[in-house]
Scaffold this motif. Structure first.
Motif, mmCIF file in Angstrom:
data_model
loop_
_atom_site.group_PDB
_atom_site.id
_atom_site.type_symbol
_atom_site.label_atom_id
_atom_site.label_comp_id
_atom_site.label_asym_id
_atom_site.label_seq_id
_atom_site.Cartn_x
_atom_site.Cartn_y
_atom_site.Cartn_z
ATOM 1 N N UNK A 254 0.856 -1.190 0.000
ATOM 2 C CA UNK A 254 0.000 0.000 0.000
ATOM 3 C C UNK A 254 0.884 1.228 0.000
ATOM 4 N N UNK A 255 0.429 2.261 -0.696
ATOM 5 C CA UNK A 255 1.209 3.502 -0.685
ATOM 6 C C UNK A 255 0.848 4.353 0.526
ATOM 7 N N UNK A 256 1.562 5.472 0.702
ATOM 8 C CA UNK A 256 1.390 6.307 1.892
ATOM 9 C C UNK A 256 -0.005 6.902 2.018
ATOM 10 N N UNK A 257 -0.693 7.086 0.930
ATOM 11 C CA UNK A 257 -2.011 7.713 1.018
ATOM 12 C C UNK A 257 -3.046 6.788 1.639
ATOM 13 N N UNK A 258 -2.666 5.542 1.876
ATOM 14 C CA UNK A 258 -3.642 4.604 2.427
ATOM 15 C C UNK A 258 -4.030 4.946 3.859
ATOM 16 N N UNK A 259 -3.190 5.688 4.600
ATOM 17 C CA UNK A 259 -3.537 6.001 5.990
ATOM 18 C C UNK A 259 -4.799 6.865 6.058
ATOM 19 N N UNK A 260 -4.940 7.824 5.149
ATOM 20 C CA UNK A 260 -6.158 8.636 5.118
ATOM 21 C C UNK A 260 -7.373 7.773 4.793
ATOM 22 N N UNK A 261 -7.193 6.833 3.889
ATOM 23 C CA UNK A 261 -8.283 5.934 3.521
ATOM 24 C C UNK A 261 -8.680 5.066 4.709
ATOM 25 N N UNK A 262 -7.700 4.543 5.438
ATOM 26 C CA UNK A 262 -7.992 3.722 6.614
ATOM 27 C C UNK A 262 -8.762 4.544 7.646
ATOM 28 N N UNK A 263 -8.338 5.783 7.873
ATOM 29 C CA UNK A 263 -9.028 6.650 8.830
ATOM 30 C C UNK A 263 -10.473 6.881 8.392
ATOM 31 N N UNK A 264 -10.687 7.166 7.111
ATOM 32 C CA UNK A 264 -12.043 7.404 6.605
ATOM 33 C C UNK A 264 -12.932 6.172 6.779
ATOM 34 N N UNK A 265 -12.408 5.013 6.409
ATOM 35 C CA UNK A 265 -13.193 3.781 6.529
ATOM 36 C C UNK A 265 -13.422 3.448 8.003
ATOM 37 N N UNK A 266 -12.407 3.639 8.836
ATOM 38 C CA UNK A 266 -12.555 3.383 10.277
ATOM 39 C C UNK A 266 -13.634 4.287 10.878
ATOM 40 N N UNK A 267 -13.662 5.537 10.451
ATOM 41 C CA UNK A 267 -14.690 6.453 10.958
ATOM 42 C C UNK A 267 -16.090 5.983 10.574
ATOM 43 N N UNK A 268 -16.222 5.411 9.381
ATOM 44 C CA UNK A 268 -17.521 4.875 8.971
ATOM 45 C C UNK A 268 -17.889 3.665 9.823
ATOM 46 N N UNK A 269 -16.893 2.842 10.143
ATOM 47 C CA UNK A 269 -17.137 1.676 10.997
ATOM 48 C C UNK A 269 -17.574 2.133 12.389
ATOM 49 N N UNK A 270 -16.910 3.156 12.911
ATOM 50 C CA UNK A 270 -17.258 3.673 14.244
ATOM 51 C C UNK A 270 -18.628 4.342 14.259
ATOM 52 N N UNK A 271 -19.048 4.849 13.125
ATOM 53 C CA UNK A 271 -20.363 5.480 13.018
ATOM 54 C C UNK A 271 -20.508 6.672 13.940
ATOM 55 N N UNK B 33 -0.548 -8.805 -16.753
ATOM 56 C CA UNK B 33 0.151 -8.336 -17.961
ATOM 57 C C UNK B 33 0.867 -7.016 -17.684
ATOM 58 N N UNK B 34 0.203 -6.112 -16.977
ATOM 59 C CA UNK B 34 0.803 -4.823 -16.628
ATOM 60 C C UNK B 34 2.031 -5.041 -15.746
ATOM 61 N N UNK B 35 1.902 -5.926 -14.762
ATOM 62 C CA UNK B 35 3.026 -6.215 -13.863
ATOM 63 C C UNK B 35 4.190 -6.800 -14.648
ATOM 64 N N UNK B 36 3.901 -7.730 -15.550
ATOM 65 C CA UNK B 36 4.973 -8.348 -16.333
ATOM 66 C C UNK B 36 5.668 -7.334 -17.235
ATOM 67 N N UNK B 37 4.918 -6.362 -17.766
ATOM 68 C CA UNK B 37 5.503 -5.340 -18.646
ATOM 69 C C UNK B 37 6.256 -4.269 -17.860
ATOM 70 N N UNK C 168 5.412 -3.516 -12.022
ATOM 71 C CA UNK C 168 4.482 -3.155 -10.954
ATOM 72 C C UNK C 168 3.163 -2.744 -11.581
ATOM 73 N N UNK C 169 2.150 -2.638 -10.760
ATOM 74 C CA UNK C 169 0.864 -2.112 -11.206
ATOM 75 C C UNK C 169 0.228 -1.376 -10.034
ATOM 76 N N UNK C 170 -0.456 -0.315 -10.338
ATOM 77 C CA UNK C 170 -1.208 0.418 -9.341
ATOM 78 C C UNK C 170 -2.681 0.184 -9.654
ATOM 79 N N UNK C 171 -3.434 -0.156 -8.615
ATOM 80 C CA UNK C 171 -4.845 -0.388 -8.858
ATOM 81 C C UNK C 171 -5.666 0.237 -7.744
ATOM 82 N N UNK C 172 -6.903 0.498 -8.097
ATOM 83 C CA UNK C 172 -7.845 1.127 -7.173
ATOM 84 C C UNK C 172 -9.170 0.385 -7.254
ATOM 85 N N UNK C 173 -10.087 0.818 -6.447
ATOM 86 C CA UNK C 173 -11.426 0.248 -6.488
ATOM 87 C C UNK C 173 -12.425 1.388 -6.628
ATOM 88 N N UNK C 174 -13.447 1.139 -7.417
ATOM 89 C CA UNK C 174 -14.500 2.149 -7.575
ATOM 90 C C UNK C 174 -15.264 2.367 -6.268
#
Length: 169
Positions: free
Chosen positions: A27-44, A153-157, A160-166
């Motif tokens: 995971x890249x460094x920006x994942x900490x903000x994402x974890x905080x956002x998702x954790x806040x949703x879990x905490x409600x 295929x991207x990784x082999x070329x 590495x590959x960077x991916x996200x989720x909608x």
């Protein structure tokens, strides 16, 4: 975390067991903000309340640093048996990623919180920590389900590959 090329699942292995051509998930460094956002949703509804207590102890720590200096703050912590007190750890304690460091109760006592506040801060910190762990698992699961074979295929070329989720910001 190793990505299995055959079924695109994750294996959790020790680093010394990695082999050439294994695919690792990082995971890249920006994942900490994402974890905080998702954790806040879990905490409600508890999110704002618990985060306020987290900010409260960090604010008091920052105040002590500004008022007394790093060296004096370290000496106070060490006098109160906080053996983990050093410049790097104290800087880390101030970051959003730090929830309840080692010797947390001793740190709170050294910061002169009373018993009731210490207990409430500790309870909230435990809830935040648990929510962060759950958030990390949810994010990993979501990202893994978004992987398809084209990524290989991207990784082999590129190597590495960077991916996200909608479903994740």
């Amino acid at each position: 975390r190793r990505l299995n090329r055959d079924n695109l699942s994750l294996d959790y292995i020790e680093c010394n067991l990695l082999q050439q051509n294994d695919l690792i998930l990082v995971r890249n460094n920006s994942s900490s903000d994402l974890v905080i956002d998702v954790a806040n949703k879990i905490l409600g509804d508890e999110s704002e309340y618990c985060r306020a207590y987290q900010k409260k102890w960090k604010k008091r720590l920052a105040y002590n640093l500004n008022k007394l200096s790093m060296d004096k703050t370290i000496k106070i912590f060490q006098a109160k048996k906080v053996t983990q007190a050093n410049q790097q750890n104290i800087r880390n304690w101030l970051t959003p990623e730090s929830i309840s460091p080692q010797q947390f109760v001793l740190i709170l006592k050294a910061l002169k919180f009373d018993k009731e506040e210490i207990e409430e801060i500790r309870i909230c910190s435990d809830k935040i920590h648990s929510a962060h762990l759950r958030a990390g698992r949810l994010i990993s699961k979501e990202l893994i389900t978004s992987i398809d074979e084209s990524i290989l295929e991207v990784i082999d070329e590129q190597g590495y590959a960077t991916f996200t989720s909608e479903n994740l910001n």
